[in-house]
Design a protein around this motif. Structure first.
Motif, PDB file in Angstrom:
ATOM      1  N   ARG A  41       0.832  -1.206   0.000  1.00  0.00           N
ATOM      2  CA  ARG A  41       0.000   0.000   0.000  1.00  0.00           C
ATOM      3  C   ARG A  41       0.870   1.260   0.000  1.00  0.00           C
ATOM      4  NH1 ARG A  41      -2.840  -1.266   3.994  1.00  0.00           N
ATOM      5  NH2 ARG A  41      -4.616  -2.100   2.811  1.00  0.00           N
TER       6      ARG A  41
ATOM      7  N   ARG B 222       1.091   4.231  -2.916  1.00  0.00           N
ATOM      8  CA  ARG B 222       1.022   5.673  -2.655  1.00  0.00           C
ATOM      9  C   ARG B 222       2.207   6.406  -3.262  1.00  0.00           C
ATOM     10  NH1 ARG B 222      -0.914   4.874   3.635  1.00  0.00           N
ATOM     11  NH2 ARG B 222      -3.132   4.528   3.178  1.00  0.00           N
TER      12      ARG B 222
ATOM     13  N   GLU C 227      -7.828   1.068  -4.563  1.00  0.00           N
ATOM     14  CA  GLU C 227      -6.381   1.154  -4.727  1.00  0.00           C
ATOM     15  C   GLU C 227      -6.006   0.731  -6.137  1.00  0.00           C
ATOM     16  OE1 GLU C 227      -4.236   0.646  -0.557  1.00  0.00           O
ATOM     17  OE2 GLU C 227      -5.554  -1.054  -0.978  1.00  0.00           O
TER      18      GLU C 227
END
Length: 280
Positions: free
Chosen positions: A177, A181, A217
């Motif tokens: 994750r 980002r 995502e």
């Protein structure tokens, strides 16, 4: 004393032929490190006589299964007999069996690539799996850190333009994750980064970057610009970039449309469907 720089896995454009706007290209992967470190082989050659921006070594031979020979008569078997043999594939050494499976499950086929009808994508070679360097550079704007496993698949279109899928494995979902980002941050500033690069090389600052789709995502972008040769092939083009976080794996897909090769045919309105396919 030689100066040591951090190892970085990089996707490089490899042009074929001597023309400035060569119409045939492939993508190669190399580790930038000190002179003592080996460089990774190119994904595949799209045409004979290609030249690279970095020297490449021959591809490593395929790993063959180990064979255990029986001990001579009357001799006790070795103490390790009966134990499960350690995994020997590059992915298993990099991420363990679970990581290797997770990387393999993200692989896309040529028929699932965007704009397949017009592009007629074909695989360049079987997917290559290896351990990445501390940094992975997707393009001029995006650098990802902390990956422990790496699977790459290269494709070539009927116009001799490239597509590359990179699946990066991480120790856990939180690390993946964080890497996702990093991609978001790099692409957010990609227009400014691309224009600064163009100015540095005396080109008109015509780069335009926009996000074309996003859900959870997963995100997609389109970059249109007159590119500087290096990580990109030179000349007017459109780059299509996709990023999806799947558990502990970050899936990255990138394909190009070069004005020198063929008219642009892909409509980014289809990017939401591409992201959905990569997320499955």
């Amino acid at each position: 004393m030689a100066l040591t720089v951090p190892s970085r896995s990089v996707r490089l454009a490899v042009l074929a032929g001597a023309g400035v706007l060569a119409a045939t290209a492939v993508y190669a992967v190399t580790d930038r490190a000190d002179a003592s470190e080996d460089q990774a082989p190119p994904v595949a050659a799209a045409a004979a006589g290609h030249r690279t921006t970095a020297p490449a070594t021959p591809a490593a031979p395929a790993t063959t299964p180990s064979v255990t020979q029986a001990p001579p008569a009357g001799q006790a078997p070795p103490a390790s007999a009966g134990k499960t043999a350690p995994a020997t594939t590059p992915a298993a050494r990099a991420t363990g069996a679970a990581g290797e499976k997770a990387l393999a499950e993200t692989r896309v086929t040529a028929r699932r690539l965007p704009d397949h009808t017009a592009q007629k994508w074909k695989e360049l070679a079987p997917p290559s799996t290896r351990k990445p360097g501390p940094e992975f550079q997707l393009n001029e704007c995006v650098t990802v850190r902390g990956a422990t496993g790496w699977q790459q698949q290269g494709f070539i279109s009927a116009h001799k333009t490239p597509a590359v899928q990179d699946s990066l494995g991480f120790p856990d979902a939180a690390s993946a994750r964080a890497a996702y980002r990093e991609v978001l941050a790099g692409m957010k500033g990609c227009e400014a980064t691309s224009r600064a690069l163009q100015k540095r090389y005396g080109l008109a600052a015509d780069a335009r970057v926009r996000q074309t789709a996003g859900a959870g995502e997963a995100a997609a972008w389109s970059r249109t610009w007159t590119a500087v040769q290096g990580l990109s092939a030179p000349g007017a083009q459109a780059n299509h970039i996709y990023a999806v976080r799947r558990g502990s794996v970050l899936v990255l897909l990138h394909f190009d449309e070069w004005d020198s090769a063929a008219p642009r045919s892909y409509d980014p309105k289809g990017d939401a469907d591409v992201l959905a396919g990569l997320a499955r």
